[in-house]
Design an enzyme around this catalytic site. Structure first.
Site: not given
Ligand code: PNS
Length: 161
Positions: A18, A129
């Site tokens: 990210h 994630s």
């Protein structure tokens, strides 16, 4: 005229993938708003407040990046922020179908809003994630895949049981 883009996601937790995308996005737009979806239905590991805190801390170095939260339709949030584009990361072909559907649905909802896809660095191309949480929950190491702050928070969360 300033080009504003939204980088939406769940960020539960923020990964180095990210952050890599945020760095790339921040280079091509004037203002990048990282927008965390407030969706407790997904039973997140970290609260929205914790995620805002971690993202704020880790993006402090970028003067044109801000952190926000949203619920409801992404296109409505983008309109509210006067954003021209949505930024999304594509890691592998497997991401493509879901991203393609979202991009076209968002275009149908707001034809003026463009979706920009960028690729994270190869070394993060398998990082998600979901996998980070899975590995941590099973006692494995995710060092180097998430920022040190997130690593500490993950460890603390695991210690809580
Ligand atoms: O990190 P994620 O979980 O892949 O992010 C998904 C996200 C937040 C970008 C997506 O679920 C979203 O935009 N949700 C808001 C609701 C919405 O606008 N839905 C219609 C467009 S597909």
């Amino acid at each position: 005229m300033q080009t504003i883009a939204i980088y939406p996601g769940t960020f539960d937790p923020l990964t180095n993938g990210h952050l890599d995308l945020i760095a790339r996005g921040a280079k091509i737009v004037d203002e990048l708003v990282v927008a965390i979806l407030r969706n407790e239905e997904k039973l997140p590991l970290f609260s929205v407040a914790d995620r805002v805190e971690m993202l704020t801390e880790e993006t402090r170095v970028f003067s044109n990046v801000s952190i926000a939260t949203f619920d409801g339709l992404l296109v409505d949030f983008a309109r509210e922020r006067k954003a021209k584009a949505v930024l999304r990361g594509i890691r592998a072909i497997s991401d493509y179908e879901y991203e393609f559907q979202m991009a076209l649905m968002n275009r149908r909802l707001d034809p003026e809003l463009e979706t920009i896809f960028m690729m994270p660095a190869e070394k993060y191309s398998y990082v998600s994630s979901r996998l980070v949480k899975n590995v941590v929950q099973l006692g494995g190491s995710v060092e180097g895949l998430v920022p040190p702050l997130v690593l500490r928070r993950l460890k603390a969360r695991m210690a809580q049981g």
